[in-house]
Design a protein around this motif. Structure first.
Motif, mmCIF file in Angstrom:
data_model
loop_
_atom_site.group_PDB
_atom_site.id
_atom_site.type_symbol
_atom_site.label_atom_id
_atom_site.label_comp_id
_atom_site.label_asym_id
_atom_site.label_seq_id
_atom_site.Cartn_x
_atom_site.Cartn_y
_atom_site.Cartn_z
ATOM 1 N N ALA A 4 15.544 -32.264 3.707
ATOM 2 C CA ALA A 4 16.440 -31.344 3.007
ATOM 3 C C ALA A 4 17.515 -30.779 3.932
ATOM 4 O O ALA A 4 17.477 -29.615 4.344
ATOM 5 N N GLY A 38 13.062 -20.210 12.391
ATOM 6 C CA GLY A 38 12.938 -20.983 11.154
ATOM 7 C C GLY A 38 12.030 -20.253 10.195
ATOM 8 O O GLY A 38 11.294 -19.339 10.598
ATOM 9 N N VAL A 39 12.095 -20.648 8.926
ATOM 10 C CA VAL A 39 11.215 -20.024 7.930
ATOM 11 C C VAL A 39 9.787 -20.528 8.101
ATOM 12 O O VAL A 39 8.832 -19.746 8.001
ATOM 13 N N VAL A 40 9.637 -21.814 8.388
ATOM 14 C CA VAL A 40 8.266 -22.324 8.562
ATOM 15 C C VAL A 40 7.600 -21.670 9.780
ATOM 16 O O VAL A 40 6.467 -21.188 9.664
ATOM 17 N N PRO A 41 8.286 -21.587 10.942
ATOM 18 C CA PRO A 41 7.668 -20.835 12.039
ATOM 19 C C PRO A 41 7.342 -19.392 11.636
ATOM 20 O O PRO A 41 6.293 -18.864 11.992
ATOM 21 N N TYR A 62 6.496 -27.318 -1.534
ATOM 22 C CA TYR A 62 6.950 -27.680 -0.182
ATOM 23 C C TYR A 62 5.735 -27.853 0.737
ATOM 24 O O TYR A 62 5.018 -26.889 1.024
ATOM 25 N N PHE A 93 3.864 -25.699 3.659
ATOM 26 C CA PHE A 93 3.000 -24.538 3.385
ATOM 27 C C PHE A 93 1.544 -24.943 3.667
ATOM 28 O O PHE A 93 0.807 -24.238 4.340
ATOM 29 N N CYS A 98 7.202 -19.572 -3.541
ATOM 30 C CA CYS A 98 8.410 -20.356 -3.266
ATOM 31 C C CYS A 98 9.431 -20.005 -4.343
ATOM 32 O O CYS A 98 9.283 -20.391 -5.505
ATOM 33 N N ASN A 106 10.782 -25.188 -4.459
ATOM 34 C CA ASN A 106 10.978 -26.568 -4.014
ATOM 35 C C ASN A 106 9.631 -27.260 -4.148
ATOM 36 O O ASN A 106 8.661 -26.775 -3.552
ATOM 37 N N ASP A 130 9.265 -16.885 0.028
ATOM 38 C CA ASP A 130 10.170 -17.816 0.719
ATOM 39 C C ASP A 130 11.385 -18.042 -0.174
ATOM 40 O O ASP A 130 11.321 -18.742 -1.176
ATOM 41 N N ILE A 152 14.429 -19.251 0.814
ATOM 42 C CA ILE A 152 15.403 -20.021 1.592
ATOM 43 C C ILE A 152 16.443 -20.714 0.699
ATOM 44 O O ILE A 152 17.569 -20.952 1.119
ATOM 45 N N HIS A 153 16.061 -21.020 -0.563
ATOM 46 C CA HIS A 153 16.998 -21.723 -1.459
ATOM 47 C C HIS A 153 17.773 -20.765 -2.375
ATOM 48 O O HIS A 153 18.428 -21.204 -3.318
ATOM 49 N N SER A 159 20.268 -21.697 6.664
ATOM 50 C CA SER A 159 20.109 -23.121 7.006
ATOM 51 C C SER A 159 20.341 -24.066 5.833
ATOM 52 O O SER A 159 21.075 -25.050 5.962
ATOM 53 N N LYS A 160 19.719 -23.784 4.682
ATOM 54 C CA LYS A 160 19.961 -24.650 3.510
ATOM 55 C C LYS A 160 21.359 -24.366 2.974
ATOM 56 O O LYS A 160 22.142 -25.260 2.684
#
Ligand SMILES: Cc1ncc(COP(=O)(O)O)c(C=O)c1O
Length: 409
Positions: free
Chosen positions: A36, A95-98, A121, A124, A169, A173, A201, A203-204, A235-236
């Protein structure tokens, strides 16, 4: 300025994950529509700002704690969503995942359960499991060409003592849902009933279709803000995934202390990347015009795919994509076997998508197509898909191909 998103940009040789690290077994000339990020040029103000920063010639340790940045981030959310963020609640993560990994460590113990809603996603799942916590799935329900939450199931999962909270989410996603205020209120109500936290989350959130607006969870439920953490990022939105910069909003002061102890002290993540800082400042202060144009371009790519599928692939269903640039398409009408579908798309059609099953077994028989690409690529993608499916309908897969692609990530 008017951006030209039609012109393909060669990304090969830039060590891009999407183009230079294709999934194993995918032919070299496959179209890469999986990871993505966008195959579209960044906003000119970001490029200009980065050039100017490079001209300063020194790239030393850089402070995240500065008002210019915090004003830019909070200003963006106030302008676009009417969401007022207290600057002292804003934290940096690469980052969001970190950030989700950090938060899991701050908020839970090994063995604790964390609720997610598959198909979702897949990092997760990876992050929960890699930190020795337990995935608790409350699957979304397919309803026509969209998905809804199963609130009765969510209530049951939240009720269990061992399950400490949920990663929401929002927007979702891969199913592309923008949750309504009503749906989000119900999630908060259930979490509140059992006093559990929610990591939202978002992010989108900037990448909704033109007529749809995302609701930030913290704006909707200020009375529960001590149990909500929001994760957002440029980022996105601005195609800046490689700069590794995200905005984590943590209103609870106790959680802030835990975050500081874990992230700043234990992992020494105090400073940020000067290029990230420069890019994000330009994005959040001068990026509106580019975002409007890129959203319109993505909308039109999605409309193209919907029309193409309706005309040429009547047994496929494009799930209504209210946000993200990731189209979730149900191909079970043509091929219900996920392994064969993967082979058909990757080997026969030469298309590298994210296979639906990696988002959870609920996604088997679906493909996730990244449509943030020049129109000519999307047209080529859909023609390849159509030709491969027509061929498959007539002849099936040749035996040697059937055996070549294992069903793993
Ligand atoms: C829902 C969701 N969260 C997080 C990420 C990745 O975030 P980051 O690159 O900031 O770790 C993605 C990327 O696709 C995503 O879809």
């Amino acid at each position: 300025m008017k951006y030209d998103f039609d012109k393909p940009i060669d990304r090969t040789g830039t060590h891009s994950v999407k183009c230079d690290a294709m999934p194993s077994g995918v032919p070299q000339d496959a179209l890469s529509l999986w990871v993505a990020d966008m195959d579209l040029p960044c906003a000119q103000p970001i490029l200009d700002a980065l050039h100017q920063r490079i001209d300063r010639k020194i790239f030393g340790y850089t402070l995240y704690e500065n008002d210019e940045l915090k004003d830019a981030v909070t200003g963006w959310y106030q302008r676009h969503f009417g969401w007022i963020i207290d600057k002292s609640d804003l934290f940096y993560s690469p980052g969001v995942v970190p950030a989700i990994a950090f938060l899991i460590n701050c908020l839970t113990e090994e063995g604790d359960g964390i609720i997610i809603q598959r198909p979702v996603y897949y990092p997760f799942t990876d992050t929960i499991e890699a930190n020795s916590r337990k995935v608790v799935n409350s699957p979304l329900l397919r309803s026509g060409n969209t998905y809804v939450m199963d609130f009765a199931d969510l209530d049951e999962k939240f009720a269990e003592e061992k399950n400490k909270g949920m990663i929401l989410c929002s927007p979702h996603n891969p199913v592309g849902r923008v949750w309504t205020e009503d749906e989000l209120c119900k999630v908060v109500e259930i979490a509140k009933k059992y006093d559990k936290w929610i990591i939202s989350d978002e992010i989108h959130s900037d990448l909704t279709r033109s007529n749809i607006v995302h609701t930030p969870l913290l704006k909707l439920a200020p009375e529960y803000s001590h149990r909500i953490i929001a994760c957002t990022a440029p980022s996105k939105t601005f195609n800046l995934a490689g700069i590794q910069f995200s905005n984590i909003i943590i209103p609870n002061k106790e959680y802030q202390k835990k975050w500081n102890h874990f992230v700043s002290n234990r992992f020494s993540l105090g400073f940020c990347n000067p290029f990230g800082l420069t890019a994000i400042l330009a994005a959040y202060t001068q990026g509106d015009d580019w975002l409007t144009q890129v959203k319109a371009y993505i909308d039109s790519n999605i409309q193209y795919i919907e029309a193409f599928v309706a005309e040429h692939l009547p047994k496929a269903q494009v799930i209504n994509c209210q946000a993200t640039y990731l189209v979730w398409i149900d191909l079970r009408g043509y091929c219900s076997d996920a392994k064969q579908l993967k082979t058909l798309m990757q080997k026969e059609a030469g298309l590298a998508f994210d296979e639906g099953y990696i988002f959870g077994e609920e996604g088997a028989g679906y493909e996730r197509i990244n449509v943030a690409a020049p129109r000519c690529i999307i047209e080529e993608c859909m023609n390849r898909m159509k030709n491969a499916i027509e061929h498959y309908e007539k002849t099936g897969l040749p035996d040697p191909i059937k055996k070549t692609l294992p069903l793993h990530k």
